[in-house]
Design a protein around this motif. Sequence first.
Motif, PDB file in Angstrom:
ATOM      1  N   ASP A 101       0.847  -1.195   0.000  1.00 58.38           N
ATOM      2  CA  ASP A 101       0.000   0.000   0.000  1.00 58.38           C
ATOM      3  C   ASP A 101       0.886   1.250   0.000  1.00 58.38           C
ATOM      4  N   GLU A 102       0.872   1.975  -1.102  1.00 64.15           N
ATOM      5  CA  GLU A 102       1.711   3.169  -1.199  1.00 64.15           C
ATOM      6  C   GLU A 102       1.378   4.184  -0.119  1.00 64.15           C
ATOM      7  N   SER A 103       0.119   4.261   0.298  1.00 57.30           N
ATOM      8  CA  SER A 103      -0.239   5.226   1.333  1.00 57.30           C
ATOM      9  C   SER A 103       0.441   4.886   2.655  1.00 57.30           C
ATOM     10  N   ALA A 135       4.052   5.977   2.249  1.00 51.39           N
ATOM     11  CA  ALA A 135       4.129   7.438   2.344  1.00 51.39           C
ATOM     12  C   ALA A 135       4.012   7.889   3.798  1.00 51.39           C
TER      13      ALA A 135
END
Length: 282
Positions: A86-88, A91
């Motif tokens: 999950d890129e979120s 981040a």
Amino acid sequence: MTTMKFAGAAWSFVGASLSESAAIWQALGIEAMDLMAVPGGLLDSREIERDPEGQARRVTEAGLPLSNLLYVFGEGFDDRPVNSVDESVRAANRETFTRVLQFCKAAGIPSVLVLPGVDQEGITHEEAVALSAAAMNELAALAAAEDVLFLFEPHVESVLESPFETLALLLQNPALKIVLDYSHFMAKGYGPGDADPLGPYARHVHLRHACDGKLQVRWDDGELDLHAVVEVLMDADYNGYLTLEYEHDPWMDCDQVDVMTETIKMRDEMRHLLATYPFSQE
């Protein structure tokens, strides 16, 4: 003459405050202390994220130089891993890490250690390792900009349990360096010598006796060749900390040894080996 220095893990003495742990290490003649920040822990990672400067003031009151911070983003290995699909999440980890670096700078901690992540559903192991490398390179760049050394530790139940796979990753990612802990490889059945090629990439070292299938064991049951470890580190011109990392924790049956007894044995033997290096070939 070696410039290696001894440190002690703040999490070795369960129930002790940071100041009490520092006092115990000072009584043992150990000159620095590693910290570990986890959610809800004695040093709470969420509090570092919320108030890095305030938490830095708190930890420096312990009265012992601080040698490394082990920072855990989430609740366990699977929560907020650095290699999350999950890129979120990745981040959010990067944003949190900027606060962690503020904490390290304010507390005078020279290096920060994170875990390399885990295998996950929906991607192959190779993809999980690639995500780990990419994410850790991003964190390493953030740390370098703040003059803090970024490290990761290959460990059991992570995406990097193999010394051979760890070496391949390091060869492909020259910005990354490690905390070398032989016990994690030995617990997975690798021989101590299998991890020797990782010596040149070590910038911090954890020490405890281990054997096949056991992450932490009593002295007489240990299979770690400490002579060989010293030779590996000397050959690599290692000049960092040697952290005594016995701990009393039910995870991996690490509550089956007396922490103080085993710590003193490791301290004394390593002091002797460092003082008598190079060893006689006779």
